[in-house]
Design a protein around this motif. Structure first.
Motif, short mmCIF file in Angstrom:
data_model
loop_
_atom_site.label_atom_id
_atom_site.label_comp_id
_atom_site.label_asym_id
_atom_site.label_seq_id
_atom_site.Cartn_x
_atom_site.Cartn_y
_atom_site.Cartn_z
N PHE A 27 0.83 -1.21 0.00
CA PHE A 27 0.00 0.00 0.00
C PHE A 27 0.87 1.26 0.00
O PHE A 27 0.60 2.21 -0.72
N ASP A 245 -1.65 -10.23 9.49
CA ASP A 245 -2.74 -9.65 10.28
C ASP A 245 -2.73 -10.07 11.74
O ASP A 245 -3.69 -9.82 12.46
N LYS A 249 1.65 -4.43 14.54
CA LYS A 249 1.54 -3.20 13.75
C LYS A 249 0.09 -2.88 13.34
O LYS A 249 -0.21 -1.75 13.00
N CYS A 250 -0.77 -3.91 13.34
CA CYS A 250 -2.14 -3.70 12.83
C CYS A 250 -2.86 -2.59 13.58
O CYS A 250 -3.56 -1.77 12.98
N CYS A 253 -1.83 0.68 12.29
CA CYS A 253 -1.61 0.69 10.84
C CYS A 253 -2.37 1.84 10.18
O CYS A 253 -3.55 2.07 10.48
N GLN A 256 -5.75 0.63 7.49
CA GLN A 256 -6.69 -0.38 7.98
C GLN A 256 -7.88 -0.58 7.04
O GLN A 256 -8.31 -1.71 6.82
S1 SF4 Z 1 -3.86 -3.86 9.19
FE1 SF4 Z 1 -1.99 -3.11 8.21
S2 SF4 Z 1 -0.33 -4.19 9.28
FE2 SF4 Z 1 -2.21 -5.32 9.69
S3 SF4 Z 1 -2.35 -6.87 8.05
FE3 SF4 Z 1 -3.49 -5.09 7.36
S4 SF4 Z 1 -2.01 -3.91 6.14
FE4 SF4 Z 1 -0.84 -5.34 7.43
#
Ligand code: SF4
Length: 265
Positions: A27, A245, A249-250, A253, A256
């Motif tokens: 992304f 996931d 970091k989620c 993030c 999201q």
């Molecule tokens: S929320 Fe962000 S860090 Fe978590 S899986 Fe999705 S893209 Fe990756």
């Protein structure tokens, strides 16, 4: 059909970002999407970093900034950074501008009072580098926060960190970032010197701490890093962007919604 993948360079942070979550990397770096929000921690860390750089700039010309100097500079920069990004900043639960402003001042006061007088000379600040490794046709780039030199001509490459906890020996010994900085130092003029690497870490505990961690890298470490970077490059070029996931970091993030859409489609 997706556009062909184009990437002009890799850095320690982009490699780590790919390894932490391939989808988030895609992304940000391949699709170049605007982040949906900006984590307060990013503004906070960037501002602390800027003030520490100012502190060492002054140190390099023989001036020592006081606690009052650095806390006032932090307040000014942090307030300006917030005003520029108004409405996009995402705070962690229980935090707001005032509490993080206080936290920043307290961390920097700790830094100024605890940074040791080691006799090392500052010979570079925010030193940009670029080098090539075998099997990767794009450069590895980055910026060394600080380069110091001791009386014997040995070089210390320093990276400034803020962290919520003290670093473990694995964090130091296996840091890909420090390995890359060591390789970069060799490729950018210091190949004939002894190179030491150091994290200077402000730890955001209730009573803030300042810790310095020294390390070195062997040829084997560099070889391992090279293999890893080659694999990351191949993964990127082959379009392998796996979401992680279950990552820590989620929660913070900045993509999201993009991520939810990706899983839904
Ligand atoms: S929320 Fe962000 S860090 Fe978590 S899986 Fe999705 S893209 Fe990756």
């Amino acid at each position: 059909m997706e556009n062909p993948i184009e990437i002009g360079h890799l850095s320690a942070s982009s490699i780590n970002s790919y390894l932490d979550c391939g989808l988030q990397f895609k992304f940000a770096k391949i699709d170049k999407r605007e982040p949906e929000a900006i984590a307060e921690a990013l503004i906070f860390g960037t501002t602390i970093h800027k003030i520490i750089e100012l502190y060492h700039h002054e140190r390099s010309i023989g001036t020592r900034l006081s606690v009052m100097d650095v806390t006032a500079a932090f307040e000014k920069c942090y307030t300006e950074a917030f005003e520029q990004q108004a409405g996009k900043i995402q705070f962690k639960e229980g935090k707001d501008f005032d509490s993080t402003l206080l936290e920043g001042k307290s961390l920097l006061a700790t830094y100024v009072t605890q940074f040791p007088e080691t006799g090392l000379k500052v010979i570079g600040l925010e030193k940009a580098f670029s080098f090539q490794i075998e099997g990767v046709p794009i450069p590895i780039v980055g910026v060394m926060d600080m380069v110091e030199e001791d009386a014997g001509g040995n070089i210390v490459i320093v990276d400034h960190k803020t962290s919520s906890r003290s670093y473990s020996s694995d964090d130091i010994d296996k840091s890909l970032q420090l390995t890359i900085y060591g390789m970069a130092a060799k490729a950018n003029g210091y190949a004939d010197r002894e190179i030491m690497l150091r994290f200077d870490c402000l730890v955001k505990t209730k009573k803030p701490k300042f810790e310095q961690y020294y390390t070195v890298r062997t040829e084997e470490d560099e070889l391992r890093a090279m293999k890893k970077i080659q694999a990351v490059y191949r993964g990127i070029m082959q379009g392998v962007f796996i979401p992680n996931d279950t990552s820590w970091k989620c929660k913070g993030c900045s993509y999201q919604q993009c991520c939810r859409d990706w899983f839904a489609n």
